[in-house]
Design a protein around this motif. Structure first.
Motif, short mmCIF file in Angstrom:
data_model
loop_
_atom_site.label_atom_id
_atom_site.label_comp_id
_atom_site.label_asym_id
_atom_site.label_seq_id
_atom_site.Cartn_x
_atom_site.Cartn_y
_atom_site.Cartn_z
N ASP A 1 1.10 -1.19 -0.15
CA ASP A 1 -0.89 0.15 0.24
C ASP A 1 0.80 1.40 -0.07
N GLU A 2 2.38 1.19 -0.37
CA GLU A 2 2.82 2.38 -0.57
C GLU A 2 3.24 2.86 -1.20
N HIS A 3 3.46 4.10 -1.63
CA HIS A 3 3.30 4.85 -3.40
C HIS A 3 4.51 4.34 -3.90
N HIS A 4 4.10 3.96 -4.83
CA HIS A 4 5.51 3.49 -6.15
C HIS A 4 4.75 3.50 -7.42
N HIS A 5 5.93 3.16 -8.39
CA HIS A 5 5.41 3.13 -9.98
C HIS A 5 5.42 2.61 -10.78
N HIS A 6 5.39 2.19 -12.41
CA HIS A 6 5.26 1.64 -12.54
C HIS A 6 6.44 0.90 -14.33
#
Lengths: 133, 133
Positions: free
Chosen positions: A74-79
């Motif tokens: 549920d952490e902020h991350h990118h793809h």
DNA sequence: ATGGTTTTGACAATCATTATCAACAGGGCT
DNA sequence: AGCCCTGTTGATAATGATTGTCAAAACCAT
């Protein structure tokens, strides 16, 4: 009150069982193909809910469709997304986080949110393309 | 062959005379309001052309609309956009460029393209919101 | 001016998404 | 268990952006 319905479970399950991003339409078709009589509107609602509660991640494809994916954290991350096969890699980007915040601050912006996604061809697809070229 | 029509000039001019990003629909309305009888389809075509030739920059708003903006330079760059008033600041992001390339390479991806845009509230709008809160 | 070709523009078609709204089902309460 | 209230569903219509269509008009070299 939030109720527990099999439809919501179905959507959650379909997302979990998928490696890459899926469009709402695609997810609905998949569920239908699997025999579920779930309605299209319900899929949209379920996805929107999941996105809000942080259980799913959403982004827009370059073609303008909204894509969803079950989120492992549920952490902020990118793809990092393969534009051919849809393979998705979650990437951390502390550097970018701070950069975005800095740039925003330098220009007097507050409440900065950012859209950072990288599209490319994964190793497998790159090989495939090289072979066919 | 590429022909020079007043319609294309009108679209180009309308873009130039605008500070922030505009939607195709909005640009068409604006032109109409200014008395131009240009057609909607033509605006879409002109914008697509400008985007291809690099004279305009396009991105997708979080709402899924395609937005366009006249580009001052033909170099690759990103944007800091006020989500309230649409004010746009062009930002350079060498750090992000290399980061994106690195991340892609590390995962075996090739042909990496990236979407990096920052949305926030500009100083002015921040003040406005603070005052009204 | 003429001809060949591109561009235009009104309109229909398409596509994803959202709204509508009556029928339905979950679940707490007695 | 049975009831009722309220959140949820789903078929369909509505919306809104974008693209396709195609005859008529405009462009440019000759």
């Amino acid at each position: 009150m939030k109720r527990n319905t099999w439809q919501r479970e179905a959507v959650r399950g379909a997302l979990d069982g998928n490696d890459g991003f899926v469009s709402a339409q695609g997810l609905h078709s998949a569920l239908h193909a699997a025999g579920s009589p779930i309605g299209l509107a319900t899929v949209y609602r379920a996805l929107a809910d999941l996105a809000v509660t942080g259980e799913a991640d959403s982004l827009q494809s370059p073609e303008g469709e909204s894509l969803y994916r079950a989120c492992s954290t549920d952490e902020h991350h990118h793809h990092l997304i393969c534009r051919n096969c849809g393979l998705t890699v979650e990437i951390e980007a502390d550097a970018v986080e701070t950069w975005a915040k800095d740039v925003a601050a330098q220009n007097g912006f507050t409440g900065a949110a950012h859209v950072v996604d990288v599209f490319g061809l994964c190793a497998e697809c790159t090989a495939k393309f090289a072979a066919s070229a």
